[in-house]
Motif scaffolding. Structure first.
Motif: not given
Length: 368
Positions: A220-236, A298-308
């Motif tokens: 679960r720690n590895m999962v969280r680290e990947i999310k924090e580094k790469f997490g995104f919601v935008n399409a492209v 912390g969730g505000s840092q997901l890439k593209g969340l503001d635009r989505v």
């Protein structure tokens, strides 16, 4: 209230991380967790009875670790519905108290000075119940002389000096809190708490990742680290390539698809809650709220969340969404600012600290 100069503290008691700032100029962030050595060998190796901070990760195999607010427990949910026994509840309460004490210790210029009064503002989910708030007050009573418990998104807005015509969305690990700001402290019924957050994203990502790559070994720690580094919601334009062990051998994997799908579980509930909350207000005020939506946590840092979110609100008249510049400390800094300006009647005086040490290891040993 004591007349001597108090130490003011602002604390964002988060589900996964706790940030804290003091009027002495110190600030810090720690995991919202406590670890107890599993046996006497672990205790000998660690050299202490209770473990905090980064040592929790480094020595997690030797520790029994408790996250007292996991999935919003005790800050938002009822202990009975969280499935906690009376004994577990006692240990969770002790863990909460120890976390608060340790956080205060980190930002106190003279931790051994028990005579100086300490006043603190602590952020809680927007719709935390009276019982939830009382749980926090009891845990804080061993280190604070007086406390004010406030809505986490309100403390973010106060720190940014956004005191009117704004809507704050605080995306934490256990809850998402949405709070309208219009010049006064909002009533509980005017705010929304969603029992969803970063923990849910982690669970969904791990489930989808293992479905796609059954042989992958991941914690679960590895999962969280990947999310924090790469997490995104935008399409492209995004790709997440990571090395994950398969039968002990690091192997490249493309986790873009399961990661995006997991992060997107937050979008629908956030947009729907924003829409419902804005619809409650006067039509002339609705436009102002939509044009000043602030994402924190912390969730505000997901890439593209503001635009989505902006795109999803187009049919409702459009929106302007911005993110806080410092997601880690925005809540704590706002709470500290609020503490410094708090009128005497705004504090809840606590008497349990009198004559007590700020580091009570006896109870911690008994709980281990």
């Amino acid at each position: 209230m004591p007349e001597s100069h108090p130490l003011y503290i602002g604390m964002d008691l988060g589900t996964f991380k706790t940030s804290v700032a003091s009027s002495a100029g110190y600030r810090d962030v720690i995991p919202t967790a406590v670890g107890w050595p599993k046996d006497h060998i672990a205790r000998t190796m660690l050299g202490r009875d209770v473990v905090f901070g980064q040592d929790l990760t480094e020595h997690r195999l030797a520790l029994d670790i408790i996250r007292p607010f996991e999935k919003g427990m005790l800050k938002y949910g009822d202990p009975a519905t969280c499935g906690l026994s009376e004994k577990q509840m006692e240990k969770y309460a002790l863990a909460t108290r120890l976390i608060i004490e340790y956080a205060v210790h980190l930002v106190h210029p003279e931790p051994q000075d028990t005579a100086r009064p300490i006043y603190g503002v602590i952020g809680v989910p927007a719709r935390a119940s009276v019982k939830n708030k009382q749980f926090i007050l009891e845990a804080a009573g061993h280190v604070f002389d007086a406390v004010a418990v406030v809505s986490e998104p309100f403390s973010i807005a106060y720190g940014m000096n956004r005191l009117t015509d704004a809507l704050v969305v605080d995306i934490g690990a256990g809850t998402i809190d949405i709070c309208p700001i219009y010049g006064v402290y909002p009533a509980d019924e005017e705010q929304i708490t969603i029992g969803l957050g970063g923990d849910a994203v982690d669970e969904e990502f791990e489930k989808r990742l293992k479905a796609k790559y059954p042989r992958v070994q991941i914690s679960r720690n590895m999962v969280r680290e990947i999310k924090e580094k790469f997490g995104f919601v935008n399409a492209v334009g995004e790709q997440a390539l990571v090395n994950l062990p398969v039968d002990g051998k690091p192997t490249p994997h493309d986790v873009t698809e399961p990661l995006k799908a997991a992060c997107q579980v937050l979008v629908g509930p956030i947009v729907e809650a924003i829409r419902k909350l804005i619809a409650r207000f006067d039509p002339e005020f609705q436009e102002k709220l939509r044009q000043n939506i602030i994402l924190g946590g912390g969730g505000s840092q997901l890439k593209g969340l503001d635009r989505v979110i902006e795109q999803a609100l187009t049919e409702y008249g459009g929106a302007k969404v911005t993110r806080v510049t410092d997601a880690t400390y925005a809540g704590a800094v706002g709470a500290l600012k609020l503490a410094k300006a708090m009128p005497p009647q705004g504090w809840t005086a606590l008497n349990t600290r009198k004559g007590k040490s700020r580091s009570n290891t006896g109870e911690a040993k008994q709980a281990a």
